[in-house]
Design a protein around this motif. Structure first.
Motif, PDB file in Angstrom:
ATOM      1  N   ARG A  15      38.779 -46.129 -31.061  1.00 26.36           N
ATOM      2  CA  ARG A  15      39.557 -45.436 -30.063  1.00 26.36           C
ATOM      3  C   ARG A  15      39.097 -44.151 -29.580  1.00 26.36           C
ATOM      4  O   ARG A  15      37.771 -43.717 -30.343  1.00 26.36           O
ATOM      5  CB  ARG A  15      40.886 -45.164 -30.674  1.00 26.36           C
ATOM      6  N   ILE A  16      39.407 -43.437 -28.653  1.00 23.73           N
ATOM      7  CA  ILE A  16      38.888 -42.182 -28.228  1.00 23.73           C
ATOM      8  C   ILE A  16      39.401 -41.174 -28.824  1.00 23.73           C
ATOM      9  O   ILE A  16      40.739 -41.029 -29.244  1.00 23.73           O
ATOM     10  CB  ILE A  16      39.361 -41.908 -26.559  1.00 23.73           C
ATOM     11  N   VAL A  17      38.481 -40.181 -29.522  1.00 23.38           N
ATOM     12  CA  VAL A  17      39.024 -38.950 -29.964  1.00 23.38           C
ATOM     13  C   VAL A  17      37.980 -37.753 -29.500  1.00 23.38           C
ATOM     14  O   VAL A  17      37.091 -38.084 -28.989  1.00 23.38           O
ATOM     15  CB  VAL A  17      38.818 -38.628 -31.612  1.00 23.38           C
ATOM     16  N   LEU A  18      38.655 -36.341 -29.538  1.00 23.95           N
ATOM     17  CA  LEU A  18      38.002 -35.392 -29.147  1.00 23.95           C
ATOM     18  C   LEU A  18      37.044 -34.710 -29.993  1.00 23.95           C
ATOM     19  O   LEU A  18      37.295 -34.486 -31.224  1.00 23.95           O
ATOM     20  CB  LEU A  18      38.936 -34.317 -28.440  1.00 23.95           C
ATOM     21  N   TYR A  30      39.736 -34.157 -35.235  1.00 21.55           N
ATOM     22  CA  TYR A  30      41.179 -33.853 -35.617  1.00 21.55           C
ATOM     23  C   TYR A  30      42.185 -35.103 -35.361  1.00 21.55           C
ATOM     24  O   TYR A  30      41.916 -35.756 -34.221  1.00 21.55           O
ATOM     25  CB  TYR A  30      41.737 -32.432 -35.337  1.00 21.55           C
ATOM     26  N   THR A  31      42.909 -35.268 -36.279  1.00 16.75           N
ATOM     27  CA  THR A  31      43.985 -36.596 -36.212  1.00 16.75           C
ATOM     28  C   THR A  31      44.896 -36.754 -37.199  1.00 16.75           C
ATOM     29  O   THR A  31      45.170 -35.465 -38.072  1.00 16.75           O
ATOM     30  CB  THR A  31      43.136 -37.767 -36.183  1.00 16.75           C
ATOM     31  N   ASN A  32      45.873 -37.470 -36.965  1.00 14.58           N
ATOM     32  CA  ASN A  32      46.830 -37.551 -38.097  1.00 14.58           C
ATOM     33  C   ASN A  32      46.267 -38.432 -39.165  1.00 14.58           C
ATOM     34  O   ASN A  32      45.936 -39.590 -38.979  1.00 14.58           O
ATOM     35  CB  ASN A  32      48.236 -38.494 -37.402  1.00 14.58           C
ATOM     36  N   SER A  35      47.595 -42.116 -39.433  1.00 16.50           N
ATOM     37  CA  SER A  35      47.365 -43.214 -38.449  1.00 16.50           C
ATOM     38  C   SER A  35      46.572 -44.212 -38.986  1.00 16.50           C
ATOM     39  O   SER A  35      46.162 -44.159 -40.066  1.00 16.50           O
ATOM     40  CB  SER A  35      46.710 -42.226 -37.294  1.00 16.50           C
ATOM     41  N   ASP A  36      46.471 -45.213 -38.272  1.00 14.62           N
ATOM     42  CA  ASP A  36      45.429 -46.321 -38.449  1.00 14.62           C
ATOM     43  C   ASP A  36      44.307 -45.917 -38.773  1.00 14.62           C
ATOM     44  O   ASP A  36      43.773 -46.337 -39.890  1.00 14.62           O
ATOM     45  CB  ASP A  36      45.616 -47.238 -37.341  1.00 14.62           C
ATOM     46  N   LYS A  37      43.659 -44.940 -38.103  1.00 15.07           N
ATOM     47  CA  LYS A  37      42.366 -44.517 -38.420  1.00 15.07           C
ATOM     48  C   LYS A  37      42.152 -43.911 -39.512  1.00 15.07           C
ATOM     49  O   LYS A  37      41.237 -44.087 -40.314  1.00 15.07           O
ATOM     50  CB  LYS A  37      41.621 -43.698 -37.110  1.00 15.07           C
ATOM     51  N   GLN A  94      51.817 -40.878 -35.360  1.00 17.07           N
ATOM     52  CA  GLN A  94      50.729 -41.605 -34.722  1.00 17.07           C
ATOM     53  C   GLN A  94      50.627 -42.876 -35.148  1.00 17.07           C
ATOM     54  O   GLN A  94      50.476 -43.167 -36.575  1.00 17.07           O
ATOM     55  CB  GLN A  94      49.313 -41.059 -34.762  1.00 17.07           C
ATOM     56  N   SER A  95      50.412 -44.192 -34.312  1.00 19.82           N
ATOM     57  CA  SER A  95      50.066 -45.668 -34.514  1.00 19.82           C
ATOM     58  C   SER A  95      51.061 -46.124 -35.033  1.00 19.82           C
ATOM     59  O   SER A  95      51.274 -47.353 -35.187  1.00 19.82           O
ATOM     60  CB  SER A  95      48.828 -45.433 -35.736  1.00 19.82           C
TER      61      SER A  95
END
Ligand SMILES: Cc1cc2nc3c(=O)[nH]c(=O)nc-3n(C[C@H](O)[C@H](O)[C@H](O)COP(=O)(O)O)c2cc1C
Length: 146
Positions: A15-18, A30-32, A35-37, A94-95
């Protein structure tokens, strides 16, 4: 950038992330964490980042291991985000599958109504950064053969 992780069913997942920062220690996004990732990285920290610049005919592929950034680093970045981005991070599981788009929009609108512009919105514990420390970096360069 494209972030690829190893899913528990043995298939890769991308997936795309910044990219939000980089230095000698590695590359930060940064992310949740739920989430799946996030789940995939908790089970297996091996990951791959891929950058692609079409006009330059260039890719950079970075493989390595991720670690969560420190609480302080995640707090600092979360605090630097615009209010609506902070609330969106809280509103979105997320996800996860949602009944419809409206229920997500309603959750976000409710949070927005509940706080004022300068409200301090603490970072939810399930949201934060990862730093990928590279084990290899590949630079690929294409060129016109004419
Ligand atoms: C341009 C762009 C930037 C994105 N940046 C992020 C990001 O920085 N962090 C993030 O968690 N998701 C980001 N997303 C959403 C992810 O691509 C992805 O849909 C989401 O994180 C859920 O992924 P997962 O279910 O594999 O965990 C971005 C999507 C796009 C198109």
């Amino acid at each position: 950038m494209t972030l690829s992780t190893c899913a528990q069913d043995g298939f890769p997942n991308s997936r795309i992330v910044l990219l939000k920062g980089f230095d000698k220690r590695g590359f930060v996004f940064y992310t949740n964490y739920e989430s799946d990732k996030g789940k995939e990285l908790a089970a297996n920290p091996n990951a791959c980042l891929l950058f692609y610049w079409h006009p330059l005919q260039r890719t950079v592929r970075i493989r390595g291991k991720v670690e969560k950034t420190s609480e302080q680093e995640s707090d600092d970045y979360f605090g630097s985000r615009p209010l609506k981005s902070r609330l969106a991070a809280i509103a979105s599981n997320q996800s996860s599958v949602i009944p419809d788009k409206e229920c997500l929009q309603m959750r976000f609108t409710k949070l927005l109504e509940e706080c004022d512009e300068d409200a301090s919105v603490p970072r939810p514990l399930h949201w934060g950064g990862y730093r990928l420390t590279p084990t290899s970096i590949e630079f690929w360069q294409g060129k016109s053969l004419s």
